[in-house]
Design an enzyme around this catalytic site. Structure first.
Site, mmCIF file in Angstrom:
data_model
loop_
_atom_site.group_PDB
_atom_site.id
_atom_site.type_symbol
_atom_site.label_atom_id
_atom_site.label_comp_id
_atom_site.label_asym_id
_atom_site.label_seq_id
_atom_site.Cartn_x
_atom_site.Cartn_y
_atom_site.Cartn_z
ATOM 1 N N CYS A 1 47.193 46.509 33.918
ATOM 2 C CA CYS A 1 45.762 46.646 34.256
ATOM 3 C C CYS A 1 45.531 48.066 34.771
ATOM 4 O O CYS A 1 46.473 48.843 34.967
ATOM 5 C CB CYS A 1 45.415 45.645 35.348
ATOM 6 S SG CYS A 1 46.353 45.941 36.862
ATOM 7 N N HIS B 1 49.104 46.648 46.012
ATOM 8 C CA HIS B 1 48.709 45.393 46.657
ATOM 9 C C HIS B 1 47.978 45.625 47.972
ATOM 10 O O HIS B 1 47.485 44.685 48.581
ATOM 11 C CB HIS B 1 49.940 44.530 46.929
ATOM 12 C CG HIS B 1 50.830 44.386 45.751
ATOM 13 N ND1 HIS B 1 51.922 45.201 45.531
ATOM 14 C CD2 HIS B 1 50.780 43.546 44.695
ATOM 15 C CE1 HIS B 1 52.509 44.863 44.404
ATOM 16 N NE2 HIS B 1 51.841 43.866 43.863
ATOM 17 N N CYS C 1 44.936 49.342 44.960
ATOM 18 C CA CYS C 1 43.964 49.161 43.876
ATOM 19 C C CYS C 1 42.554 49.120 44.477
ATOM 20 O O CYS C 1 42.328 48.430 45.477
ATOM 21 C CB CYS C 1 44.255 47.865 43.128
ATOM 22 S SG CYS C 1 42.966 47.476 41.929
ATOM 23 N N HIS D 1 52.063 35.515 49.639
ATOM 24 C CA HIS D 1 51.928 36.612 48.679
ATOM 25 C C HIS D 1 51.534 37.879 49.437
ATOM 26 O O HIS D 1 50.793 37.820 50.416
ATOM 27 C CB HIS D 1 50.854 36.268 47.635
ATOM 28 C CG HIS D 1 50.759 37.279 46.530
ATOM 29 N ND1 HIS D 1 49.985 38.413 46.618
ATOM 30 C CD2 HIS D 1 51.351 37.336 45.309
ATOM 31 C CE1 HIS D 1 50.097 39.119 45.496
ATOM 32 N NE2 HIS D 1 50.931 38.478 44.684
ATOM 33 N N GLU E 1 49.523 40.285 48.881
ATOM 34 C CA GLU E 1 48.090 40.564 48.994
ATOM 35 C C GLU E 1 47.453 39.720 50.116
ATOM 36 O O GLU E 1 46.622 40.206 50.882
ATOM 37 C CB GLU E 1 47.427 40.264 47.649
ATOM 38 C CG GLU E 1 46.107 40.966 47.451
ATOM 39 C CD GLU E 1 45.508 40.637 46.083
ATOM 40 O OE1 GLU E 1 46.231 40.730 45.069
ATOM 41 O OE2 GLU E 1 44.328 40.283 46.046
ATOM 42 N N THR F 1 42.841 38.430 44.358
ATOM 43 C CA THR F 1 42.343 38.974 43.087
ATOM 44 C C THR F 1 43.004 38.352 41.858
ATOM 45 O O THR F 1 42.440 38.414 40.772
ATOM 46 C CB THR F 1 42.578 40.494 43.034
ATOM 47 O OG1 THR F 1 43.961 40.737 43.228
ATOM 48 C CG2 THR F 1 41.756 41.224 44.067
ATOM 49 N N CYS G 1 39.673 39.817 39.830
ATOM 50 C CA CYS G 1 39.400 41.090 39.159
ATOM 51 C C CYS G 1 39.181 40.900 37.660
ATOM 52 O O CYS G 1 39.563 39.882 37.084
ATOM 53 C CB CYS G 1 40.533 42.061 39.440
ATOM 54 S SG CYS G 1 41.899 41.904 38.322
ATOM 55 N N SER H 1 52.086 37.012 40.720
ATOM 56 C CA SER H 1 51.115 35.919 40.859
ATOM 57 C C SER H 1 50.327 35.739 39.566
ATOM 58 O O SER H 1 50.160 34.623 39.069
ATOM 59 C CB SER H 1 50.167 36.238 42.019
ATOM 60 O OG SER H 1 49.070 35.370 42.019
ATOM 61 N N ASN H 2 49.843 36.836 38.996
ATOM 62 C CA ASN H 2 48.973 36.677 37.817
ATOM 63 C C ASN H 2 49.756 36.195 36.606
ATOM 64 O O ASN H 2 49.205 35.493 35.752
ATOM 65 C CB ASN H 2 48.172 37.961 37.548
ATOM 66 C CG ASN H 2 49.011 39.093 37.050
ATOM 67 O OD1 ASN H 2 49.225 39.234 35.868
ATOM 68 N ND2 ASN H 2 49.521 39.918 37.959
#
Ligand code: SF4
Length: 309
Positions: free
Chosen positions: A12, A75, A97, A125, A127, A165, A195, A224-225
């Site tokens: 990304c 993060h 980010c 996590h 974040e 996100t 996001c 995570s994503n």
């Protein structure tokens, strides 16, 4: 067996920016040890490649010698870390980010106004842990609807909702509905903080369902994503597995499949995807190209001043 690639997938804009900044920092500070707090992205291949170039990855700011060049990951960082970094006179380059920073700014603003923060995210996590630092003692993580039920907050509490996100868009939507039902006074984000990259990658996986019955998600277990992409694929009726690299592929993952879809998390380099496709081709698969759901053009810039430390 046909092979299709989900598009968009892979890096990304936030990850690309973070990697470019670290890459440039290596060139700008020759002969200096560069410390990176936390993995630059949750992908071992990327971390290993920078480790081989001399970058030292640490989890605690205390491991970094005073005055060192220090890169902070995409993060984001807890405010306590930034304060301690200043005390240690670390020369900080923060690659947070812009979309994560937006959530941090919101958490701080709401806390300054006396709100309790409800945060839809994964406990533990990075974040989640770091945004919690902006509302210590007033931050409540929600991962499932039962977490909403178990909250004991006075009915007149000022509440604000924020979200991680990189979550599954569908899961978050239903949790937001549960939260609003229980706390109708809650202030919602202007728009959900998930996001664009997370949304686009999840939509691209859903679109695979028209052509394939099986999906391989290329990404690290710590991403995570990437984990959410497996969940999204399964929810759309496809068999799905997470593979870190081609070495993790076993025939059982695609046995009996007529068509297989490949996608990758926002922290996964393209080379790992190409290697996975090559292995499947060797196993008899035929690559049919990408299925594009959106032409992703986002990019996050940074000023050269970021290196003036
Ligand atoms: S996944 Fe989204 S929030 Fe996370 S680094 Fe990438 S662009 Fe930023």
């Amino acid at each position: 067996m046909d092979i299709f690639l989900a598009s968009p997938s892979g890096f990304c804009a936030g990850v690309t920016r973070s990697i470019e900044i670290l890459d440039t920092a290596i060139a700008r500070f020759p002969g200096e040890l560069i410390y990176m707090k936390h993995a630059i992205v949750h992908n071992q291949h990327v971390v290993d490649s920078f480790t081989a170039r001399g970058v030292r990855f640490v989890e605690s700011i205390e491991e970094i010698p005073d005055g060192s060049v220090t890169i902070l990951s995409a993060h984001g960082s807890a405010p306590q870390v930034l304060t301690r970094a200043t005390e240690k006179r670390l020369r900080i380059i923060d690659t947070v980010c812009p979309l994560v920073l937006k959530v941090h700014t919101e958490a701080k603003r709401f806390r300054d106004l006396g709100y309790e923060i409800l945060y839809i995210g994964t406990a533990g996590h990075a974040e989640t842990e770091w945004v919690a630092g902006y509302a210590v003692g007033h931050f409540h993580v929600i991962a499932k609807s039962v977490d909403v039920d178990s909250l004991s907050l006075p009915t007149d509490t000022k509440l604000a909702l924020l979200t991680q996100t990189t979550l599954s868009v569908d899961d978050t939507r239903s949790l937001v509905e549960t939260v609003v039902k229980r706390f109708p006074q809650i202030t919602l984000p202007k728009k959900e903080d998930i996001c664009y990259a997370t949304l686009n990658r999840q939509n691209a996986v859903k679109a695979l369902a028209e052509k394939v019955d099986t999906v391989l998600v290329v990404g690290s277990r710590t991403s995570s994503n990437s984990n959410k992409l497996v969940h999204v694929a399964e929810s759309a009726g496809m068999r799905a597995s997470l593979v870190g690299t081609w070495r993790d592929i076993v025939p059982d993952m695609y046995a009996g499949s007529h068509a297989i879809g490949i996608t990758s998390g926002a922290s996964t380099p393209d080379i790992l995807v190409k290697e996975v496709i090559a292995v499947l081709e060797k196993a008899g698969g035929i690559y049919r190209g990408a299925i594009e759901t959106v032409n992703e053009t986002e990019s996050f810039t940074y000023s050269d001043k970021i290196f003036a430390i």
